[in-house]
Write an enzyme that holds these catalytic residues in place. Sequence first.
Site, short mmCIF file in Angstrom:
data_model
loop_
_atom_site.label_atom_id
_atom_site.label_comp_id
_atom_site.label_asym_id
_atom_site.label_seq_id
_atom_site.Cartn_x
_atom_site.Cartn_y
_atom_site.Cartn_z
N ASN A 234 24.60 55.94 67.68
CA ASN A 234 24.32 56.40 66.20
C ASN A 234 23.06 55.47 65.72
O ASN A 234 23.49 54.30 65.72
CB ASN A 234 25.80 55.86 65.44
CG ASN A 234 25.61 56.19 64.12
OD1 ASN A 234 24.81 56.69 63.68
ND2 ASN A 234 26.61 55.72 63.22
N LYS B 143 21.99 55.55 63.06
CA LYS B 143 22.01 55.43 61.51
C LYS B 143 20.64 55.80 60.87
O LYS B 143 19.85 56.51 61.60
CB LYS B 143 22.27 53.69 61.39
CG LYS B 143 23.79 53.47 61.93
CD LYS B 143 24.33 52.15 61.78
CE LYS B 143 25.56 52.04 62.72
NZ LYS B 143 26.10 50.71 62.12
N HIS C 268 32.17 57.99 59.12
CA HIS C 268 31.46 56.79 59.47
C HIS C 268 32.07 55.57 58.48
O HIS C 268 31.83 56.12 57.17
CB HIS C 268 30.20 56.66 59.85
CG HIS C 268 29.67 55.35 60.73
ND1 HIS C 268 29.52 54.12 59.76
CD2 HIS C 268 29.70 55.04 61.70
CE1 HIS C 268 29.19 53.35 60.76
NE2 HIS C 268 29.22 53.76 61.83
N GLU D 143 30.17 53.38 57.04
CA GLU D 143 29.16 53.39 56.16
C GLU D 143 29.29 54.46 55.24
O GLU D 143 28.70 54.26 54.00
CB GLU D 143 27.91 53.18 56.93
CG GLU D 143 27.98 51.90 57.46
CD GLU D 143 26.88 51.83 59.00
OE1 GLU D 143 26.35 52.70 59.18
OE2 GLU D 143 27.40 50.80 59.60
N GLU E 82 36.34 52.00 65.14
CA GLU E 82 35.12 50.98 64.73
C GLU E 82 35.93 50.13 63.77
O GLU E 82 35.90 50.32 62.31
CB GLU E 82 33.94 51.74 64.35
CG GLU E 82 33.51 52.69 65.27
CD GLU E 82 31.87 53.04 64.92
OE1 GLU E 82 31.08 52.63 65.79
OE2 GLU E 82 31.66 53.37 63.71
N GLY F 202 27.60 45.64 63.53
CA GLY F 202 26.39 45.11 63.21
C GLY F 202 26.70 43.47 63.03
O GLY F 202 25.70 43.05 62.45
N SER G 115 29.66 46.50 67.74
CA SER G 115 28.83 45.36 68.44
C SER G 115 29.09 45.45 69.85
O SER G 115 29.04 44.53 70.60
CB SER G 115 29.27 43.95 67.86
OG SER G 115 28.75 43.72 66.44
P1 13P Z 1 26.88 48.42 66.09
O1 13P Z 1 26.93 48.80 67.41
O2 13P Z 1 25.34 48.03 65.56
O3 13P Z 1 27.82 47.45 65.66
O4 13P Z 1 27.06 49.67 65.21
C1 13P Z 1 28.55 50.26 65.63
C2 13P Z 1 28.60 51.56 64.88
O5 13P Z 1 28.92 51.31 63.61
C3 13P Z 1 28.30 52.87 65.64
O6 13P Z 1 28.64 53.91 64.68
#
Ligand code: 13P
Length: 252
Positions: free
Chosen positions: A11, A13, A98, A100, A168, A174, A214
Amino acid sequence: MMSRRPLIAGNWKMNCLKSDGTALAAGIAEKYAAAVNPKCDVLVCPPAIWILPVVDAVKGRIAVGAEDAHAAESGAHTGDISVPMIKDAGASFVIVGHSERRTDHHETDAEVKAKAEAVISHGLTAIICIGETEAERDAGKTIEVCRTQIQGSVPDKATAENVVIAYEPVWAIGTGRTPTTQDVADVHAAVRAEIAAKLGKETADGMRILYGGSVKPSNAAELMALADVDGALVGGASLKVADFWAIIETCL
Ligand code: 13P
């Protein structure tokens, strides 16, 4: 138990300009094409504006997905993108719900479910994201939150083919922090049990449940070895060919 083919999904983003994104996707696609009898599927999900060039860059060797979609087919929704458009561009997966999106755009379980329904009604696969916040975890509510999100976000028409679940934990995204492998194993088992309660055991046994938050080359092997972990949804570490490939290699 039905065998589940792992899926390693990136992903991106809101990252990558066109040249970086096409080079990244082509780099992964070339390595995957050179792998003998790969035992996992690979997916990259770029920002919507780069779906077309990324589809060209991967030459059908790996799958391409979108990071979100509107639930409607078309209409007055300035700035949004529909599932038919995503399909027309050559993508076959759509991430929905997601954390976010749930946080930044206040998406509810009902909206996530409507998006997932749109995705599967057009023959694409929905990756439905669930996961608890740090406060919810501290309050001991992790499994309760995941169960509620499954009941609210997963369509009744979901099958092992048209839906993938991504667990997640919001606090692990992150941050470089991850739950213990035992915690991941426990939550994935609970997620599969809740899918079984909602959709039946056969569907639950075949459905892929990805871990995200992560994931990096140094922890991927341990996480991917867990019985109910069927791949990863990778953010930051999917933006470099070497890192994403090292994660793929743990399932290859
Ligand atoms: P990270 O791997 O950067 O922690 O992000 C995970 C994520 O949100 C994947 O959708």
